[in-house]
Design an enzyme around this catalytic site. Structure first.
Site, PDB file in Angstrom:
ATOM      1  N   PHE A 191       2.727   6.304   2.450  1.00  0.00           N
ATOM      2  CA  PHE A 191       3.967   6.928   2.011  1.00  0.00           C
ATOM      3  C   PHE A 191       3.755   8.006   0.953  1.00  0.00           C
ATOM      4  O   PHE A 191       4.671   8.710   0.587  1.00  0.00           O
ATOM      5  CB  PHE A 191       4.910   5.849   1.449  1.00  0.00           C
ATOM      6  CG  PHE A 191       5.136   4.727   2.416  1.00  0.00           C
ATOM      7  CD1 PHE A 191       5.970   4.887   3.506  1.00  0.00           C
ATOM      8  CD2 PHE A 191       4.492   3.514   2.247  1.00  0.00           C
ATOM      9  CE1 PHE A 191       6.175   3.850   4.411  1.00  0.00           C
ATOM     10  CE2 PHE A 191       4.689   2.477   3.151  1.00  0.00           C
ATOM     11  CZ  PHE A 191       5.533   2.644   4.229  1.00  0.00           C
ATOM     12  N   PRO A 193       0.802  -1.236   0.000  1.00  0.00           N
ATOM     13  CA  PRO A 193       0.000   0.000   0.000  1.00  0.00           C
ATOM     14  C   PRO A 193       0.830   1.279   0.000  1.00  0.00           C
ATOM     15  O   PRO A 193       1.766   1.429   0.779  1.00  0.00           O
ATOM     16  CB  PRO A 193      -0.823  -0.103   1.281  1.00  0.00           C
ATOM     17  CG  PRO A 193      -0.960  -1.568   1.503  1.00  0.00           C
ATOM     18  CD  PRO A 193       0.353  -2.153   1.046  1.00  0.00           C
ATOM     19  N   CYS A 194       0.440   2.177  -0.890  1.00  0.00           N
ATOM     20  CA  CYS A 194       1.190   3.418  -1.051  1.00  0.00           C
ATOM     21  C   CYS A 194       0.663   4.549  -0.172  1.00  0.00           C
ATOM     22  O   CYS A 194       1.373   5.505   0.087  1.00  0.00           O
ATOM     23  CB  CYS A 194       1.179   3.852  -2.511  1.00  0.00           C
ATOM     24  SG  CYS A 194      -0.473   4.172  -3.169  1.00  0.00           S
ATOM     25  N   GLN A 195      -0.588   4.449   0.290  1.00  0.00           N
ATOM     26  CA  GLN A 195      -1.185   5.564   1.015  1.00  0.00           C
ATOM     27  C   GLN A 195      -0.341   6.059   2.190  1.00  0.00           C
ATOM     28  O   GLN A 195      -0.206   7.264   2.376  1.00  0.00           O
ATOM     29  CB  GLN A 195      -2.605   5.212   1.495  1.00  0.00           C
ATOM     30  CG  GLN A 195      -3.581   4.925   0.388  1.00  0.00           C
ATOM     31  CD  GLN A 195      -3.637   3.435   0.037  1.00  0.00           C
ATOM     32  OE1 GLN A 195      -2.683   2.694   0.212  1.00  0.00           O
ATOM     33  NE2 GLN A 195      -4.768   2.998  -0.483  1.00  0.00           N
TER      34      GLN A 195
END
Length: 164
Positions: free
Chosen positions: A105, A101-103
């Site tokens: 970062f 998951p990118c959220q």
């Protein structure tokens, strides 16, 4: 038996003795597994290139992503939650791809990193656990540009050090 792989759009270098000749490679299928699979873009890319593969597993917590994968990609196992899987018994693969998951970062998010209040920041450690337990020949980890700068690069540095 092994499938013949040939991609007509790829030409041998000018100095290669193979230039101008039709060459085909005999290769055993590679095995691939994906976590935080999303739309399975890496699997689709390999499919588009004509790579012979066995799709051992996919995993995504999102039920709509799983439905899309089930409708479009033949695979052996569908995991729902990477954080609850025993990586010691998960299938070993040649190529492992995880888009954790990118959220936590992303510059578009709160940039809470590993301390993400929704628990998404620690999924990297489940990905790392799979790599440690199954030792794929190749792994690709995908995230966002902000990963290198959030918390002054400390998260990126921690991730890179844990992969050494």
């Amino acid at each position: 038996g092994p499938q013949v792989l040939h991609h007509p759009g790829v030409r041998a270098p000018r100095h290669s003795p193979a230039r101008g000749k039709h060459r085909e490679l005999q290769m055993a299928p590679i095995t691939i597994g994906t976590d935080c699979s999303g739309m399975e873009a890496p699997v689709q890319a390999l499919r588009n290139l004509g790579v012979s593969m066995v799709h051992r597993f996919s995993c995504d917590i999102d039920k709509y992503a799983r439905a899309t994968i089930l409708a479009n990609f033949e695979h052996e196992i569908m995991f729902e939650d990477l954080t609850k899987r025993d990586n010691a018994t998960a299938p070993a693969v040649d190529v492992y791809v995880a888009g954790f998951p990118c959220q936590p970062f992303s510059s578009a998010g709160l940039r809470q990193g590993f301390e993400d209040l929704r628990g998404r920041g620690t999924i990297f450690f489940d990905v790392r656990d799979y790599i440690d337990k199954q030792r794929p020949k190749v792994f690709v980890l995908e995230n966002v540009r902000g990963l290198q700068s959030v918390n002054k690069g400390a998260y990126f540095q921690a991730i890179m050090e844990s992969l050494e």
